[in-house]
Design a protein around this motif. Structure first.
Motif: not given
Length: 181
Positions: A1-4, A9-25, A27-34
């Motif tokens: 079962m996957s998270a909704p 928080p971005d698991p790759t760390g690409v967006t920075g320490v406080s960045g977030e990434r969209w999980w579509d249910g 996989q991780w997508t390319a959408y990022e935000r602070a």
């Protein structure tokens, strides 16, 4: 079962320490935000000494009106009233009223000093790095007969939430002084 699906928080760390990434249910997508700021009132706890000389002076001036009650000679008032000579009775009543006025004035001076010491305590806590300490203006409730209760209780609660050491010792001493008084 996957998270909704949602922002995490971005698991790759690409967006920075406080960045977030969209999980579509799935996989991780390319959408990022602070990452959003913490809600109001969510302060990180800081390690700081919260015992200032000013809070102890607030407690000392809280005890002052209790101590001055011993200056009023209630027996002298009664003795003056019960005497048969009217001049002695008037003299005794005037003396008692002057003593009562002096005690009342000392109480007002103590409340004013408590307000000033609350402001100095608040300023010192800010200087030491406490994020948004309990505001000193609450000490004006002393003028409504609340004494230092609002400031002392509010100070302790806010310091407990925002500092590692908390601010309980001055509160407990203040409670003891008030109960004994």
């Amino acid at each position: 079962m996957s998270a909704p699906a949602g922002w995490y928080p971005d698991p790759t760390g690409v967006t920075g320490v406080s960045g977030e990434r969209w999980w579509d249910g799935t996989q991780w997508t390319a959408y990022e935000r602070a990452a959003p700021y913490a809600p109001a009132g969510m302060w990180p706890k800081v390690q700081v000494d919260t015992n200032t000389v000013w809070v102890w002076l607030v407690i000392a001036v809280t005890a002052l009106p209790y101590a001055t009650l011993f200056l009023v000679d209630g027996g002298g008032y009664l003795h003056g009233v019960l005497q048969s000579g009217s001049s002695a009775a008037v003299s005794g009543m005037i003396q008692w009223q002057l003593q009562t006025l002096a005690v009342s004035m000392l109480g007002w001076v103590a409340m004013g000093a408590g307000i000033v010491f609350s402001w100095l305590d608040w300023r010192e806590l800010r200087r030491r790095g406490v994020p948004a300490p309990f505001h000193w203006a609450w000490s004006f409730f002393a003028l409504l007969g609340g004494g230092a209760a609002v400031y002392m209780i509010g100070r302790a609660v806010v310091l407990r939430r925002r500092t590692v050491s908390g601010g309980w010792p001055p509160l407990w001493v203040w409670i003891g002084v008030t109960v004994i008084g």
